[in-house]
Design a protein around this motif. Structure first.
Motif, PDB file in Angstrom:
ATOM      1  N   SER A  57       1.447  -1.123  -0.342  1.00  0.00           N
ATOM      2  CA  SER A  57      -0.135   0.180   0.433  1.00  0.00           C
ATOM      3  C   SER A  57       1.220   1.512  -0.137  1.00  0.00           C
ATOM      4  O   SER A  57       2.210   1.026   0.330  1.00  0.00           O
ATOM      5  CB  SER A  57      -1.110   0.199   1.048  1.00  0.00           C
ATOM      6  N   ALA A  58       0.531   2.785  -0.364  1.00  0.00           N
ATOM      7  CA  ALA A  58       1.495   3.573   0.073  1.00  0.00           C
ATOM      8  C   ALA A  58       1.311   3.790   1.268  1.00  0.00           C
ATOM      9  O   ALA A  58       2.748   4.008   0.982  1.00  0.00           O
ATOM     10  CB  ALA A  58      -0.102   4.576   0.142  1.00  0.00           C
ATOM     11  N   PHE A  65       8.670  -1.141   3.601  1.00  0.00           N
ATOM     12  CA  PHE A  65       8.108  -2.093   3.827  1.00  0.00           C
ATOM     13  C   PHE A  65       7.122  -2.830   3.785  1.00  0.00           C
ATOM     14  O   PHE A  65       6.493  -2.354   4.656  1.00  0.00           O
ATOM     15  CB  PHE A  65       9.588  -3.937   4.614  1.00  0.00           C
ATOM     16  N   ASN A  66       6.655  -4.215   3.675  1.00  0.00           N
ATOM     17  CA  ASN A  66       5.142  -4.492   4.537  1.00  0.00           C
ATOM     18  C   ASN A  66       5.810  -6.279   5.078  1.00  0.00           C
ATOM     19  O   ASN A  66       6.862  -6.616   4.683  1.00  0.00           O
ATOM     20  CB  ASN A  66       3.698  -4.435   3.838  1.00  0.00           C
ATOM     21  N   SER A  67       4.703  -6.890   6.261  1.00  0.00           N
ATOM     22  CA  SER A  67       5.130  -8.431   6.637  1.00  0.00           C
ATOM     23  C   SER A  67       4.048  -9.335   5.869  1.00  0.00           C
ATOM     24  O   SER A  67       2.703  -9.194   5.947  1.00  0.00           O
ATOM     25  CB  SER A  67       5.120  -8.252   7.584  1.00  0.00           C
ATOM     26  N   TYR A 151      10.330  -2.192   0.031  1.00  0.00           N
ATOM     27  CA  TYR A 151       9.355  -1.363  -1.248  1.00  0.00           C
ATOM     28  C   TYR A 151      10.543  -0.357  -0.794  1.00  0.00           C
ATOM     29  O   TYR A 151      10.389   0.591  -0.448  1.00  0.00           O
ATOM     30  CB  TYR A 151       7.939  -1.142  -0.991  1.00  0.00           C
ATOM     31  N   ASN A 152      10.240   0.813  -3.004  1.00  0.00           N
ATOM     32  CA  ASN A 152      10.997   2.010  -2.757  1.00  0.00           C
ATOM     33  C   ASN A 152      10.404   2.380  -4.276  1.00  0.00           C
ATOM     34  O   ASN A 152       9.901   2.037  -4.972  1.00  0.00           O
ATOM     35  CB  ASN A 152      11.942   1.823  -3.236  1.00  0.00           C
ATOM     36  N   THR A 157       8.490  -0.480  -9.522  1.00  0.00           N
ATOM     37  CA  THR A 157       7.451  -0.678 -10.589  1.00  0.00           C
ATOM     38  C   THR A 157       6.297  -1.423 -10.419  1.00  0.00           C
ATOM     39  O   THR A 157       6.423  -2.227  -9.711  1.00  0.00           O
ATOM     40  CB  THR A 157       7.829   0.238 -11.928  1.00  0.00           C
ATOM     41  N   PRO A 158       5.442  -1.125 -11.323  1.00  0.00           N
ATOM     42  CA  PRO A 158       3.684  -1.730 -11.095  1.00  0.00           C
ATOM     43  C   PRO A 158       4.476  -3.295 -11.621  1.00  0.00           C
ATOM     44  O   PRO A 158       5.536  -3.251 -13.178  1.00  0.00           O
ATOM     45  CB  PRO A 158       3.258  -0.874 -12.096  1.00  0.00           C
TER      46      PRO A 158
END
Length: 172
Positions: A57-58, A65-67, A151-152, A157-158
């Motif tokens: 997500s944004a 990052f996310n987990s 994430y960066n 990119t998508p």
């Protein structure tokens, strides 16, 4: 469930013996023994052959990052054992999903980190085996993997991204 089973066998030999007795009153006895070779066995099962990582997500991009909870590993062995993890390749496979912008073909394996605790220390993947967990002989040893994806905004990119992992179970 995926499973890995390793067996080690050792050949044995049997020597025949005989005895002779007079019938009907005679007895005949032969001393003997039973020989068993217990094979070294280790087994690794995963709750899933693939883990779908949570899409970012944004807020995840802002956090960096996310987990995601990964698979549960079940290890059974009649000797000490160790499970290792590594990336099968140094880069993620990227498939473009947007006609105007290519998916990032250079996303490194290190952008995925793992831990065996949800709030534990996360270790970035590489193409070198790293110990995840080890234990003594016994059945039903359980370990859960947790993943943290980096994430960066500028680089990621998508697209659809995938990374193959190798879990290796060893025993002395």
């Amino acid at each position: 469930m995926a499973a890995l089973l390793i067996a080690i066998t050792v050949p044995t030999s049997v020597v025949a013996q005989s005895c002779l007795a007079t019938v009907p009153s005679g007895n005949c006895s032969i001393p003997g023994q039973v020989v068993l070779t217990a094979n070294g066995l280790v087994s690794l099962e995963t709750s899933s052959a693939a883990t779908t990582l949570r899409p970012p997500s944004a807020a995840d991009y802002n956090a960096g990052f996310n987990s995601t909870v990964g698979p549960t590993l079940t290890i059974a062995a009649n000797q000490t054992w160790t499970v290792y993890i590594r990336a099968a390749a140094p880069l993620w496979t990227a498939t473009t999903t947007s006609g105007s912008l290519a998916a990032r073909a250079t996303k490194p394996a290190e952008d995925l980190a793992w831990s065996n605790a949800s709030n534990g220390v996360f270790t970035s993947l590489s193409t070198t085996d790293v110990k995840v967990v080890s234990g003594p002989a016994g059945g039903e040893n359980i370990a859960t993997l947790y993943f943290r994806t980096v994430y960066n905004w500028r680089l990621d990119t998508p697209g659809n991204y995938s990374l193959s992992l190798m879990l290796t179970l060893t025993a002395p």
